[in-house]
Design a protein around this motif. Structure first.
Motif, short mmCIF file in Angstrom:
data_model
loop_
_atom_site.label_atom_id
_atom_site.label_comp_id
_atom_site.label_asym_id
_atom_site.label_seq_id
_atom_site.Cartn_x
_atom_site.Cartn_y
_atom_site.Cartn_z
N GLY A 32 0.81 -1.20 0.00
CA GLY A 32 0.00 0.00 0.00
C GLY A 32 0.85 1.25 0.00
O GLY A 32 2.06 1.22 0.16
N LYS A 87 -1.85 6.49 7.05
CA LYS A 87 -2.38 5.43 7.91
C LYS A 87 -1.25 4.61 8.55
O LYS A 87 -1.47 3.48 8.97
N HIS A 107 2.88 0.22 8.59
CA HIS A 107 1.80 0.61 7.71
C HIS A 107 0.53 -0.12 8.10
O HIS A 107 0.57 -1.29 8.48
N ARG A 138 -3.42 -1.03 6.76
CA ARG A 138 -4.27 -1.03 5.57
C ARG A 138 -5.57 -1.74 5.89
O ARG A 138 -5.57 -2.92 6.21
N GLU A 139 -6.65 -1.00 5.82
CA GLU A 139 -7.98 -1.55 6.11
C GLU A 139 -8.01 -2.23 7.48
O GLU A 139 -8.58 -3.30 7.65
N GLY A 191 0.53 -3.98 8.20
CA GLY A 191 1.23 -4.18 6.94
C GLY A 191 2.73 -4.11 7.12
O GLY A 191 3.27 -4.55 8.13
#
Length: 264
Positions: free
Chosen positions: A172, A177, A246, A248-249, A253
């Motif tokens: 991503g 985020k 990171h 993600r949703e 990550g």
């Protein structure tokens, strides 16, 4: 190696409440810190017959310069006759979130996750070492992080992403985020297993994760975070690490940066 199929729905990793946090912008320059080149998370269980073989792998990794080695005991094998004394359901959720991000339908123990993206059987030393080489074992993680104790606080400084941090497509984009986490841990723990498939064995762990506390969001600019030292003193923890990761949703990550706490 044991495997368990993912449930239809997965519970996203939740941050523990942070007692106090302050963030302020700093000059966009790299933070001087001991370079960390890779983070290895080992998901394991005291009730898994294949897991003891991963313990020496982690002990060796923990002594390598530039490597952050974290042990995360899970609880989903407790039904086999022994309740893991260090297992946390948050570890189950984290491992399953990693699996979902990779498109995997099963989780297993022992399992090593390198830098939040690549997975290998945790007892397979050559496979883990190959992932470390592919991750750039001698190259520092792209985001510099410094963390130290100042009085009764832990002060964390995260450097700016300049030049831009290269992030693989599968991880991503840097879209605001990315999160900063304090990870309290036990530097070493020996536990005698008194039931289940490992009855009579002694589990010897290093850097056992005892919690995950979200310090805040990192947007790519240099930032400073402070948290009371007491936030790291949970469940007998005697040290800690800091991760910049990171998100993600709602799933963890790629790990972008890390710093070691005292005695690591």
């Amino acid at each position: 190696m044991r495997q368990t199929r993912l449930p239809p729905r997965i519970v996203a990793l939740r941050a523990l409440p942070c007692a106090w946090m302050a963030a302020a912008g700093l000059a966009p320059v790299a933070v001087r810190a001991e370079p960390v080149s890779a983070v290895v998370e080992m998901f394991t269980s005291q009730g898994c017959t294949a897991c003891p073989a991963a313990e020496p792998v982690m002990r060796d990794l923990a002594h390598k310069p530039g490597i952050v080695a974290l042990t995360l005991p899970v609880t989903y094998w407790d039904y086999l006759g022994w309740h893991d004394t260090l297992g946390l359901r948050a570890h189950n959720e984290r491992q399953r979130a990693y699996a979902r991000a990779r498109g995997a339908r099963q989780v297993m123990t022992p399992q090593a996750i390198v830098d939040g993206t690549a997975a290998a059987i945790g007892s397979n030393r050559p496979a883990v070492e190959r992932l470390l080489r592919e991750a750039g074992q001698t190259t520092p993680l792209p985001v510099p992080v410094r963390a130290e104790v100042q009085g009764n606080r832990i002060v964390v400084e995260v450097g700016a992403s300049e030049p831009a941090v290269p992030v693989p497509a599968k991880a991503g984009k840097l879209d605001g985020k990315d999160e900063v986490w304090l990870v309290p841990l036990l530097k070493r723990r020996e536990t005698e297993v008194e039931g289940g498939e490992n009855d009579g064995r002694v589990a010897t762990y290093v850097n056992v994760v005892r919690g995950l506390e979200r310090l805040g969001t990192w947007t790519g600019q240099a930032a400073r975070f402070e948290v009371p030292l007491s936030a790291a003193a949970v469940a007998q923890a005697d040290s800690w690490v800091v991760l910049v990761q990171h998100a993600r949703e709602g799933r963890p990550g790629r790990i972008l940066g890390a710093a070691k706490g005292p005695g690591l």
